[in-house]
Design a protein around this motif. Structure first.
Motif, PDB file in Angstrom:
ATOM      1  N   PHE A 547     -49.430 -38.317 -65.500  1.00 29.84           N
ATOM      2  CA  PHE A 547     -48.597 -39.500 -65.318  1.00 29.84           C
ATOM      3  C   PHE A 547     -49.234 -40.757 -65.901  1.00 29.84           C
ATOM      4  N   ASN A 548     -50.282 -40.551 -66.688  1.00 31.02           N
ATOM      5  CA  ASN A 548     -50.911 -41.666 -67.398  1.00 31.02           C
ATOM      6  C   ASN A 548     -50.420 -41.623 -68.842  1.00 31.02           C
ATOM      7  N   PHE A 549     -49.371 -42.367 -69.103  1.00 31.05           N
ATOM      8  CA  PHE A 549     -48.694 -42.236 -70.389  1.00 31.05           C
ATOM      9  C   PHE A 549     -49.526 -42.765 -71.549  1.00 31.05           C
ATOM     10  N   LYS A 550     -50.583 -43.513 -71.276  1.00 24.90           N
ATOM     11  CA  LYS A 550     -51.481 -43.958 -72.339  1.00 24.90           C
ATOM     12  C   LYS A 550     -52.266 -42.800 -72.942  1.00 24.90           C
ATOM     13  N   GLU A 551     -52.387 -41.702 -72.183  1.00 26.85           N
ATOM     14  CA  GLU A 551     -53.161 -40.556 -72.639  1.00 26.85           C
ATOM     15  C   GLU A 551     -52.323 -39.533 -73.396  1.00 26.85           C
ATOM     16  N   TYR A 552     -51.055 -39.806 -73.604  1.00 27.94           N
ATOM     17  CA  TYR A 552     -50.192 -38.858 -74.310  1.00 27.94           C
ATOM     18  C   TYR A 552     -50.405 -39.003 -75.816  1.00 27.94           C
ATOM     19  N   LYS A 553     -51.195 -38.050 -76.395  1.00 24.49           N
ATOM     20  CA  LYS A 553     -51.523 -38.123 -77.823  1.00 24.49           C
ATOM     21  C   LYS A 553     -51.425 -36.732 -78.472  1.00 24.49           C
ATOM     22  N   PRO A 554     -50.296 -36.053 -78.519  1.00 23.72           N
ATOM     23  CA  PRO A 554     -48.988 -36.400 -77.942  1.00 23.72           C
ATOM     24  C   PRO A 554     -48.854 -35.981 -76.482  1.00 23.72           C
ATOM     25  N   VAL A 555     -49.853 -35.209 -75.968  1.00 22.17           N
ATOM     26  CA  VAL A 555     -49.873 -34.822 -74.561  1.00 22.17           C
ATOM     27  C   VAL A 555     -51.251 -35.176 -74.018  1.00 22.17           C
ATOM     28  N   PRO A 556     -51.394 -35.290 -72.711  1.00 19.75           N
ATOM     29  CA  PRO A 556     -52.728 -35.585 -72.160  1.00 19.75           C
ATOM     30  C   PRO A 556     -53.673 -34.417 -72.387  1.00 19.75           C
ATOM     31  N   ARG A 557     -54.837 -34.686 -72.951  1.00 19.37           N
ATOM     32  CA  ARG A 557     -55.775 -33.622 -73.309  1.00 19.37           C
ATOM     33  C   ARG A 557     -57.188 -33.994 -72.878  1.00 19.37           C
ATOM     34  N   GLY A 558     -58.059 -32.980 -72.927  1.00 21.08           N
ATOM     35  CA  GLY A 558     -59.472 -33.245 -72.755  1.00 21.08           C
ATOM     36  C   GLY A 558     -60.146 -32.613 -71.566  1.00 21.08           C
ATOM     37  N   ASP A 559     -59.397 -31.980 -70.626  1.00 21.04           N
ATOM     38  CA  ASP A 559     -60.016 -31.419 -69.418  1.00 21.04           C
ATOM     39  C   ASP A 559     -60.136 -29.903 -69.444  1.00 21.04           C
ATOM     40  N   GLY A 560     -59.832 -29.257 -70.574  1.00 21.93           N
ATOM     41  CA  GLY A 560     -60.063 -27.831 -70.727  1.00 21.93           C
ATOM     42  C   GLY A 560     -59.092 -26.932 -69.994  1.00 21.93           C
ATOM     43  N   GLN A 561     -58.002 -27.461 -69.482  1.00 19.99           N
ATOM     44  CA  GLN A 561     -57.013 -26.640 -68.788  1.00 19.99           C
ATOM     45  C   GLN A 561     -56.020 -26.058 -69.803  1.00 19.99           C
ATOM     46  N   ASN A 562     -55.305 -25.038 -69.364  1.00 19.79           N
ATOM     47  CA  ASN A 562     -54.335 -24.392 -70.246  1.00 19.79           C
ATOM     48  C   ASN A 562     -52.969 -24.384 -69.576  1.00 19.79           C
ATOM     49  N   ILE A 563     -51.978 -24.776 -70.346  1.00 20.58           N
ATOM     50  CA  ILE A 563     -50.603 -24.718 -69.862  1.00 20.58           C
ATOM     51  C   ILE A 563     -49.731 -24.182 -70.994  1.00 20.58           C
ATOM     52  N   ALA A 564     -48.862 -23.238 -70.654  1.00 20.93           N
ATOM     53  CA  ALA A 564     -48.031 -22.599 -71.675  1.00 20.93           C
ATOM     54  C   ALA A 564     -46.596 -22.477 -71.160  1.00 20.93           C
ATOM     55  N   LEU A 565     -45.667 -22.724 -72.058  1.00 24.35           N
ATOM     56  CA  LEU A 565     -44.238 -22.643 -71.747  1.00 24.35           C
ATOM     57  C   LEU A 565     -43.560 -21.881 -72.870  1.00 24.35           C
ATOM     58  N   ARG A 566     -42.704 -20.909 -72.486  1.00 24.14           N
ATOM     59  CA  ARG A 566     -42.013 -20.127 -73.512  1.00 24.14           C
ATOM     60  C   ARG A 566     -40.567 -19.865 -73.077  1.00 24.14           C
ATOM     61  N   LEU A 567     -39.671 -20.022 -74.036  1.00 26.79           N
ATOM     62  CA  LEU A 567     -38.251 -19.810 -73.814  1.00 26.79           C
ATOM     63  C   LEU A 567     -37.707 -19.028 -74.997  1.00 26.79           C
ATOM     64  N   GLN A 568     -36.985 -17.939 -74.684  1.00 29.07           N
ATOM     65  CA  GLN A 568     -36.353 -17.152 -75.744  1.00 29.07           C
ATOM     66  C   GLN A 568     -34.950 -16.787 -75.299  1.00 29.07           C
ATOM     67  N   VAL A 569     -34.006 -17.057 -76.166  1.00 26.82           N
ATOM     68  CA  VAL A 569     -32.597 -16.866 -75.815  1.00 26.82           C
ATOM     69  C   VAL A 569     -31.891 -16.159 -76.965  1.00 26.82           C
ATOM     70  N   SER A 570     -31.065 -15.185 -76.603  1.00 22.92           N
ATOM     71  CA  SER A 570     -30.197 -14.541 -77.584  1.00 22.92           C
ATOM     72  C   SER A 570     -28.877 -14.196 -76.898  1.00 22.92           C
ATOM     73  N   LYS A 571     -28.048 -13.521 -77.608  1.00 23.34           N
ATOM     74  CA  LYS A 571     -26.758 -13.118 -77.076  1.00 23.34           C
ATOM     75  C   LYS A 571     -26.904 -12.072 -75.976  1.00 23.34           C
TER      76      LYS A 571
END
Length: 895
Positions: A547-571
């Motif tokens: 929630f510290n928008f000054k650190e968005y470069k383009p997302v907050p980085r530097g603490d060694g954590q991992n976050i992953a998001l995946r979306l796949q859509v078809s018929k």
């Protein structure tokens, strides 16, 4: 005709100086022929013009002049032997008398001869200013002239005294500017090679054109192609005046590589103990021409050849010939443009080891040092083994006496192996040790991390202030930093700064960050439907700055954590997944935390019409939460991780071949324990040493054993309402250096899916699917996909999957580049494996075999990409034909 005109101009230009020289000679003779007034003939404080020791006549440039001949380059002009202290020339008609040791007031300075460089710039370069006092001749004037030469802008610099007015002296600086390089044209190479070469050479437009620049450029190009085997490379650099710009010359660099020179014969002379074949094998980079030289071409490179001669001598020394050496070598040419190498050796006599004494050791006993040295009295002398076991073999895992002391804090220790006697061809040794005091670590710093926070790196560093110095801890630190994923493992440089006075050392780790986030955004049409995929993975995330928008470069980085998001859509289906991991929960200890949630919905469809029926649905919802811990026993390479996992399978008018019901709900709640050890590294993409192994145990509660129901005749929707099983999977990988940068990866795997109750049997989920690329996309039924190249995906298991499998593989890897922007390596492989439905069918040595090759490319923004071409030697189950060639595309995983 043009060259003749240029030569005529040069002659006329030179005659101008001859005429000027004759004029000064005539002037000097005239002055000496005049009567000198009595009042200055005996004056000690003046410098009369008729005394050659005290005057600076124009013809004495060899003694008093800094003037450089016009055919010298700027580099040559800087040679102190080519110049004298000052250039002071009188251009007035009468004599100028300079008093010794007198400081004159500089009344004014003029500049002539400059065309493109301003007078003000030249005066700044000279460091002379009106109003300052200086001696003539003197140090200030000499330094001024040297500064003008060192600017590398002039081919000639002269200083003239034009006038003396009382205490004021007036000077004139006469310069000739060096020409600049204009347009540079390279011929004789392909366009792509020309573009690369233009970036490498210093011969660039705008550079000062000197003989030194021309010579060094010619030598650089010749050396570049000689290293590739073009021994007769010719380089010619021609220049001509560019009339469009003053002081500018265009250049034409003509390159004739000639043919690549290959080695036809290598002949050894004087060797009787070792065969030519063994000696040729010892030469790693210098090989004879032949059809077997596909991967070791027979080009001649002088530096590599010299190194190979050392390898030949080293081979003799390994066999006991301590005094072996190369007496001479020669090269002869053949009519087919190949060369012969003749190498003349002297072997000397064979030696053996005699007595070995350790002197000066108090920290380790003789027995302990002898166990490290591993050389017994009476064995054949081996110089290579002696050096490696005393001083080390250059690898991080080296077991030697020097590193043993360094690992125990003795940074200032000194170990020397001294031969005290060689009587009767027996070498007596003394290992002389100066232990000194142990050193402690005073300060540890890290530089180069612009994104990663310091605490993320410091917590991985094994060298702590106050600890005893240890080389092995430095090596381990390099590995741990390289395993993070966002630090380039190839560019971690430790700088040890010892302080002998207080027996301490400072250590500074220089690191280079690399991109660690990945994005997957793609769309395509296949199977009668459009498939869209969005994937985001941030491997150096910072939740605390969410929630510290000054650190968005383009997302907050530097603490060694991992976050992953995946979306796949078809018929026909849609999948969502979100995962998060924190390797240091709480930031104090290496205890990891991770969780993930996911959902997959698959709809029924008609493969002939491609129609979708959303009333037919398989919906899977899952979640997982886990903890991991680095262990200190058996050693600190071990980890233990546990997780609780839940999946809910909802079927609505959806048929699955592995069980009989099409409506209902199945639940899979299990507990997983993973015990592993990983010492592979230092590069996680291309490990060059160490090993990895894991034992996974996954089990559910034995629900059927906790009630009295008879499960024999129950329908599947009741049997599998709560799935029960236990699953064991072992995998091990070992990385062994072979030759140079080549690494052998050996892999063994074994998996078994068991059940508690024979009335229920193995569940339809959590099964093993063997064959193909091993990729698992959009599957949340707990299955384990196992790669076996050379066969179609999952083709070596039954349609419902196997309950047991085993696999072995051997893979030779060679790195093409390991740069942070892209790591690329090539590979060849041999592997075999199989799967079975029941344990009583298990035949561990009945394997489906394959071989082939491929390539891997790792780019931080996209992960691992690759392609393999594998040949399956055996038949696919259900078919009578061998599998043959198969192509496999790899995305996001590593074998």
């Amino acid at each position: 005709m043009e060259k003749q005109v240029n030569r005529l101009k040069t002659v006329i230009y030179s005659l101008r100086y001859a005429v000027l020289l004759l004029f000064f000679i005539f002037f000097g003779v005239t002055v000496n022929g005049q009567s000198t007034p009595q009042n200055i003939t005996t004056t000690q404080d003046t410098i009369p013009v008729n005394k050659p020791l005290d005057t600076v006549p124009a013809i004495q440039q060899s003694v008093d002049s800094l003037k450089t001949p016009t055919n010298l380059s700027a580099m040559d002009s800087m040679n102190p032997g080519a110049q004298s202290a000052d250039t002071i020339k009188k251009v007035v008609s009468g004599p100028i008398i300079l008093e010794k040791n007198k400081k004159y007031l500089l009344g004014g300075i003029s500049v002539i001869g400059n065309e493109t460089i301003s007078e003000q710039s030249i005066l700044i370069f000279s460091g002379l200013n009106s109003g300052q006092r200086l001696k003539i001749p003197g140090d200030k004037l000499s330094s001024s002239i040297k500064r003008l030469w060192s600017s590398k802008l002039f081919s000639n610099v002269d200083v003239f005294v034009t006038k003396i007015d009382g205490d004021a002296v007036y000077l004139e600086i006469n310069v000739r500017e060096l020409d600049k390089v204009g347009k540079v044209t390279i011929t004789g190479l392909k366009k792509s090679k020309i573009d690369d070469l233009q970036k490498e050479i210093e011969f660039q437009a705008g550079s000062m054109l000197t003989e030194n620049l021309i010579t060094t450029t010619e030598n650089f190009i010749k050396d570049k192609y000689r290293e590739k085997g073009f021994l007769k490379t010719k380089v010619t650099i021609d220049t001509r005046k560019d009339t469009s710009f003053p002081n500018t010359q265009d250049a034409l660099i003509a390159i004739d590589k000639g043919n690549r020179i290959k080695i036809k014969n290598i002949t050894f002379h004087g060797n009787t103990a070792l065969s030519d074949k063994k000696l040729k094998k010892a030469m790693k980079k210098t090989k004879e021409k032949g059809i077997t030289r596909m991967f070791s071409p027979s080009k001649f490179v002088e530096d590599l050849y010299e190194a190979d001669l050392d390898m030949v001598v080293e081979l003799f020394q390994e066999k006991g010939f301590r005094d072996a050496l190369v007496v001479k070598d020669s090269i002869s040419w053949n009519d087919d443009n190949t060369i012969n190498l003749d190498i003349f050796l002297t072997q000397g006599e064979r030696y053996k080891f005699g007595s070995i004494a350790f002197l000066g050791n108090t920290v380790f006993t003789d027995q302990q040092l002898q166990s490290i040295l591993r050389i017994e009295q009476g064995v054949t002398y081996n110089g290579k083994a002696l050096n490696e076991r005393v001083y080390g073999d250059g690898t991080p895992e080296s077991q030697d006496i020097t590193n043993t002391y360094l690992d125990n804090g003795y940074l200032f220790s000194r170990i020397n192996a001294v031969e005290t006697s060689a009587a009767n061809n027996t070498i007596a040794l003394e290992i002389r040790i100066i232990e000194d005091e142990p050193a402690s670590i005073r300060k540890v710093t890290v530089k180069g991390n612009d994104v990663t926070n310091d605490h993320v790196l410091y917590r991985e560093i094994r060298t702590k202030p106050g600890d005893l110095f240890s080389k092995s801890d430095i090596v381990r630190t390099i590995r741990e930093l390289g395993q993070l994923g966002f630090i380039d493992p190839e560019n971690i440089v430790p700088d040890v700064q010892p302080n002998f006075a207080d027996k301490t050392a400072d250590i500074e780790y220089s690191v280079s960050e690399k991109g660690s986030s990945q994005i997957e955004l793609q769309g395509g049409y296949g199977g009668g439907t459009f498939v869209g995929t969005l994937g985001l993975s941030f491997n150096n995330f910072s939740v605390k700055n969410l929630f510290n928008f000054k650190e968005y470069k383009p997302v907050p980085r530097g603490d060694g954590q991992n976050i992953a998001l995946r979306l796949q859509v078809s018929k026909f289906y849609r999948t969502y997944s979100l995962s998060f991991s924190e390797p240091w929960m709480g930031g104090k200890k290496p205890k990891g935390f991770n969780f993930s949630i996911y959902n997959s919905s698959q709809f029924g469809f008609d493969p002939f019409t491609n129609d979708v029926d959303k009333d037919q649905l398989l919906d899977i919802i899952g979640a997982s939460v886990g903890l991991s811990q680095r262990l200190k026993w058996p050693d600190d390479f071990f980890t233990l991780s546990t997780s609780f996992n839940y999946q809910r399978y909802k079927l609505k008018n959806y048929n699955i071949s592995s069980f009989d019901f099409s409506n209902g709900v199945s639940n899979n709640f299990n507990f997983a324990v993973n015990f592993g050890r990983s010492s592979a590294g230092p590069n996680p993409v291309f490990p060059s040493g160490g090993s990895q192994f894991n034992v996974l145990l996954k089990l559910t509660p034995p629900y059927s054993l906790l009630d009295d129901r008879d499960y024999t005749d129950l329908p599947d929707e009741e049997k599998y309402k709560w799935i029960e099983f236990y699953k064991i999977v072992f995998s091990g990988k070992w990385y062994s250096p072979v030759i140079g940068k080549m690494v052998l990866m050996s892999n063994a795997e074994l998996g078994f899916l068991g059940h508690y109750n024979d009335e229920i049997g193995a569940p339809p989920f959590e099964r093993f699917y063997l064959g193909g690329d091993g990729m698992q996309t959009g599957r949340f039924d707990g299955r384990t996909t196992v790669a076996l190249r050379g066969y179609p995906n999952s083709s070596l298991s039954s349609q419902t999957g196997g309950t047991i499998y085993n696999k072995v593989a051997f893979e030779l890897r060679y790195p093409i580049t390991l740069k942070p922007s892209a790591s690329i390596y090539a590979l060849t492989f041999l592997e075999g494996g199989n799967s079975w439905n029941e344990f009583d069918q298990y035949r561990p040595f009945t394997l489906k075999r394959s071989a082939g090759g491929g390539i891997r490319v790792f780019m931080p923004a996209f992960g691992l990409l690759g392609v393999d071409f594998g040949y399956g030697f055996d038949t696919i189950p259900g078919s009578n034909q061998i599998s043959g060639w198969q192509t496999h595309f790899i995305i996001g995983q590593q074998f």
